[in-house]
Design a protein around this motif. Structure first.
Motif, PDB file in Angstrom:
ATOM      1  N   ALA A  33      44.994  38.611  38.669  1.00 21.85           N
ATOM      2  CA  ALA A  33      45.126  39.091  40.044  1.00 21.85           C
ATOM      3  C   ALA A  33      44.003  40.063  40.383  1.00 21.85           C
ATOM      4  CB  ALA A  33      46.482  39.766  40.234  1.00 21.85           C
ATOM      5  N   ALA A  34      43.666  40.954  39.440  1.00 18.68           N
ATOM      6  CA  ALA A  34      42.592  41.917  39.680  1.00 18.68           C
ATOM      7  C   ALA A  34      41.249  41.221  39.826  1.00 18.68           C
ATOM      8  CB  ALA A  34      42.544  42.931  38.539  1.00 18.68           C
ATOM      9  N   GLN A  35      41.002  40.192  39.005  1.00 22.63           N
ATOM     10  CA  GLN A  35      39.728  39.479  39.076  1.00 22.63           C
ATOM     11  C   GLN A  35      39.601  38.690  40.385  1.00 22.63           C
ATOM     12  OE1 GLN A  35      37.096  39.758  37.045  1.00 22.63           O
ATOM     13  NE2 GLN A  35      38.294  41.310  35.974  1.00 22.63           N
ATOM     14  N   VAL A  36      40.696  38.103  40.828  1.00 22.13           N
ATOM     15  CA  VAL A  36      40.672  37.367  42.098  1.00 22.13           C
ATOM     16  C   VAL A  36      40.358  38.309  43.254  1.00 22.13           C
ATOM     17  CG1 VAL A  36      42.086  36.090  43.749  1.00 22.13           C
ATOM     18  CG2 VAL A  36      42.167  35.508  41.328  1.00 22.13           C
ATOM     19  N   GLN A  37      40.978  39.502  43.226  1.00 24.64           N
ATOM     20  CA  GLN A  37      40.738  40.463  44.286  1.00 24.64           C
ATOM     21  C   GLN A  37      39.291  40.940  44.300  1.00 24.64           C
ATOM     22  OE1 GLN A  37      43.508  43.796  44.540  1.00 24.64           O
ATOM     23  NE2 GLN A  37      41.848  45.123  45.187  1.00 24.64           N
ATOM     24  N   ARG A  38      38.712  41.167  43.128  1.00 25.81           N
ATOM     25  CA  ARG A  38      37.368  41.728  43.057  1.00 25.81           C
ATOM     26  C   ARG A  38      36.279  40.684  43.269  1.00 25.81           C
ATOM     27  NH1 ARG A  38      38.464  45.130  37.462  1.00 25.81           N
ATOM     28  NH2 ARG A  38      39.929  46.649  38.346  1.00 25.81           N
ATOM     29  N   ARG A  39      36.482  39.487  42.731  1.00 22.84           N
ATOM     30  CA  ARG A  39      35.407  38.499  42.734  1.00 22.84           C
ATOM     31  C   ARG A  39      35.750  37.213  43.459  1.00 22.84           C
ATOM     32  NH1 ARG A  39      35.404  41.177  37.857  1.00 22.84           N
ATOM     33  NH2 ARG A  39      33.424  42.193  37.333  1.00 22.84           N
ATOM     34  N   GLY A  40      36.866  37.221  44.175  1.00 24.65           N
ATOM     35  CA  GLY A  40      37.261  36.007  44.888  1.00 24.65           C
ATOM     36  C   GLY A  40      36.250  35.591  45.947  1.00 24.65           C
ATOM     37  N   ALA A  41      35.708  36.569  46.710  1.00 30.40           N
ATOM     38  CA  ALA A  41      34.740  36.248  47.756  1.00 30.40           C
ATOM     39  C   ALA A  41      33.478  35.649  47.166  1.00 30.40           C
ATOM     40  CB  ALA A  41      34.407  37.504  48.562  1.00 30.40           C
ATOM     41  N   LEU A  42      33.032  36.165  46.039  1.00 31.22           N
ATOM     42  CA  LEU A  42      31.828  35.629  45.388  1.00 31.22           C
ATOM     43  C   LEU A  42      32.057  34.202  44.935  1.00 31.22           C
ATOM     44  CD1 LEU A  42      28.990  35.977  44.254  1.00 31.22           C
ATOM     45  CD2 LEU A  42      30.018  36.970  42.188  1.00 31.22           C
ATOM     46  N   ALA A  43      33.217  33.920  44.370  1.00 34.16           N
ATOM     47  CA  ALA A  43      33.524  32.568  43.912  1.00 34.16           C
ATOM     48  C   ALA A  43      33.557  31.590  45.081  1.00 34.16           C
ATOM     49  CB  ALA A  43      34.857  32.561  43.162  1.00 34.16           C
ATOM     50  N   VAL A  44      34.196  32.002  46.188  1.00 37.75           N
ATOM     51  CA  VAL A  44      34.254  31.135  47.374  1.00 37.75           C
ATOM     52  C   VAL A  44      32.866  30.951  47.967  1.00 37.75           C
ATOM     53  CG1 VAL A  44      35.206  30.899  49.699  1.00 37.75           C
ATOM     54  CG2 VAL A  44      36.631  31.793  47.851  1.00 37.75           C
ATOM     55  N   LEU A  45      32.038  32.009  47.971  1.00 38.37           N
ATOM     56  CA  LEU A  45      30.673  31.918  48.484  1.00 38.37           C
ATOM     57  C   LEU A  45      29.869  30.888  47.702  1.00 38.37           C
ATOM     58  CD1 LEU A  45      28.203  32.891  50.115  1.00 38.37           C
ATOM     59  CD2 LEU A  45      27.936  34.731  48.432  1.00 38.37           C
ATOM     60  N   VAL A  46      29.940  30.952  46.381  1.00 39.54           N
ATOM     61  CA  VAL A  46      29.207  29.995  45.546  1.00 39.54           C
ATOM     62  C   VAL A  46      29.703  28.578  45.806  1.00 39.54           C
ATOM     63  CG1 VAL A  46      28.769  29.269  43.169  1.00 39.54           C
ATOM     64  CG2 VAL A  46      28.681  31.699  43.770  1.00 39.54           C
ATOM     65  N   LEU A  47      31.005  28.405  45.926  1.00 40.63           N
ATOM     66  CA  LEU A  47      31.586  27.073  46.165  1.00 40.63           C
ATOM     67  C   LEU A  47      31.147  26.517  47.513  1.00 40.63           C
ATOM     68  CD1 LEU A  47      33.519  24.820  45.292  1.00 40.63           C
ATOM     69  CD2 LEU A  47      35.374  26.117  46.361  1.00 40.63           C
ATOM     70  N   VAL A  48      31.254  27.335  48.567  1.00 39.55           N
ATOM     71  CA  VAL A  48      30.875  26.878  49.909  1.00 39.55           C
ATOM     72  C   VAL A  48      29.384  26.558  49.962  1.00 39.55           C
ATOM     73  CG1 VAL A  48      30.644  27.592  52.323  1.00 39.55           C
ATOM     74  CG2 VAL A  48      32.742  28.092  51.069  1.00 39.55           C
TER      75      VAL A  48
END
Length: 342
Positions: A33-48
Motif C-alpha cells: 500500500a505504501a509503495q502504491v501511494q508513493r510510486r503509483g503515479a510513476l508506474a502509470v506514467l511509464v505505462l501510459v
C-alpha cells in the motif's frame, strides 16, 4: 502502584535498526500500500507513455516531447509550491490568479523598467500576497480554503485594475534579455528542474521540511514538540505565492506579453497533480518526486487528449482531471484503511 519503568533498550540513544529494517518488518499488505501511494503515479506514467509510443508515431518525437516540456514547465511550479502547502494539511486556491498577475507584472516591468524590474516586481508581490494569506491562516486561525479563495478573487481584481479591466496589454520588448528566460525548451526545463531539485532538498534535508511533515500529520503534536508551527505555515504560503507569481512572470517572458485571461483553473490542475503524485490531501505525507510524476502524467494525458479528442475542447481535459483526482483520492482512502487495519 509502582511507576512503569521502560526497558533500557527503549530509552537507549544508541544505534538501532534503520528505516529499511523497520519497513521490512511491516506486513506485506502495508508495504504494498505504501509503495502504491508513493510510486503509483510513476508506474502509470511509464505505462501510459509506453502505450502511447507504441500506438502513435508522433508521440515519441522530439517535436512532441519538447512541446510537452517547454509549454508546461512554468505552470508546473504551481504544483511545486502546492506540494508544500498540502503536506501541511492546507490548500492554496490563489495560485492561478497569482500566476496571471505575475505574468502581467512581469511584462509591465520589462516594458517600463527592464529585466530586473520584470523579475523582482512579480516576486515581491507574490511573496507579499502569500505572506498575508499565511498570517491570516497561522495567526488569525482562519481556514485556508476561505483565505485563499479570497486571495484568488483579490489577485484577479488587482489584475483587472492594473490592466484597466483588460483593456491594456503589456508587451515584453523584443530586444529585452528577459525574453531569454522563457525561450526555447532547455531554458524553461533547466530552470524548473533546478527549482524542483532545491524543493526536494528543502523538504527532505532540512528541519523546515521535517516540521511541515509533522505539522500535516498532527498539528497538536507538532506544537507539543515545540516546533515553530505558525512560522512554518506562513513560510509555505509565502513560498507558494512567490513561486506562482514568479512562474507567471517567466510565462510572460515565453509568450512575450502579460495575458489577462490566463491562469483560470490552474490551481485545480496543480492540486490534482500533487495529489495524483501521492501527496495526501489531508497532509502529513508527500514528496517532490511524486509531484514530478503527477505533473508529467497529467501533461502526457492532456497531450494525448489534444491529439485524439481535440474536437471536444478543454471540457474533456477538465473532466479527465476531475476523474483522475477523484480516483486517486478514493485510492488513497482505501490505502489508508489498509494500513490502519494491519
Amino acid at each position: 502502584m509502582s511507576p512503569t519503568v521502560l526497558p533500557p533498550t527503549t530509552l537507549s540513544s544508541g544505534p538501532g535498526p534503520g528505516p529499511s529494517a523497520a519497513s521490512a518488518r511491516l506486513p506485506l499488505r502495508e508495504r504494498l500500500a505504501a509503495q502504491v501511494q508513493r510510486r503509483g503515479a510513476l508506474a502509470v506514467l511509464v505505462l501510459v507513455a509506453a502505450i502511447a509510443s507504441a500506438t502513435s508515431a508522433t508521440f515519441p518525437t522530439w517535436s512532441n516531447v519538447s512541446s510537452i516540456l517547454g509549454n508546461n514547465a512554468f505552470v508546473w511550479l504551481l504544483a511545486l509550491g502546492m506540494t508544500f502547502v498540502i503536506i501541511t494539511g492546507g490548500i492554496d486556491l490563489s495560485v492561478g490568479s497569482l500566476y496571471a498577475l505575475g505574468g502581467v507584472l512581469g511584462a509591465y516591468g520589462a516594458q517600463t523598467g527592464g529585466t530586473w524590474l520584470a523579475i523582482l516586481l512579480p516576486l515581491a508581490v507574490g511573496a507579499g500576497w502569500g505572506t498575508v494569506q499565511g498570517l491570516l491562516i497561522a495567526r488569525a486561525g482562519m481556514a485556508p480554503f476561505i483565505v485563499t479563495l479570497a486571495g484568488l478573487l483579490g489577485a484577479r481584481g488587482l489584475l483587472q485594475a492594473v490592466t484597466h479591466e483588460g483593456a491594456t496589454t503589456y508587451l515584453v520588448p523584443a530586444g529585452s534579455w528577459f525574453r531569454n528566460l522563457g525561450a526555447g525548451v532547455w531554458t524553461p526545463v533547466i530552470l524548473v528542474g533546478v527549482l524542483f531539485a532545491l524543493g526536494g532538498l528543502l523538504l527532505t534535508r532540512s528541519r523546515f521540511g521535517a516540521t511541515l511533515t509533522a505539522l500535516g500529520g498532527n498539528e497538536n503534536a507538532a506544537l507539543l514538540m515545540g516546533l515553530p508551527v505558525a512560522r512554518a505555515k506562513v513560510l509555505v504560503y509565502l513560498l507558494s505565492g512567490t513561486l506562482a507569481a514568479g512562474a507567471g512572470a517567466l510565462g510572460s517572458a515565453r509568450l512575450g506579453s502579460g495575458v489577462t485571461t490566463i491562469g483560470v483553473g490552474y490551481e485545480l490542475t496543480a492540486i490534482a497533480a500533487v495529489v495524483i503524485g501521492g501527496t495526501l490531501l489531508t497532509g502529513g505525507s508527500g514528496s517532490i518526486g511524486g509531484t514530478v510524476s503527477g505533473v508529467l502524467l497529467l501533461a502526457v494525458i492532456h497531450n494525448l487528449i489534444d491529439h485524439y479528442f481535440s474536437q471536444y475542447g478543454s471540457a474533456f481535459t477538465d473532466a479527465v482531471n476531475g476523474a483522475f483526482l477523484a480516483l486517486v483520492v478514493l485510492l488513497q482512502t482505501l490505502l489508508s484503511r489498509t494500513q490502519q487495519l494491519t
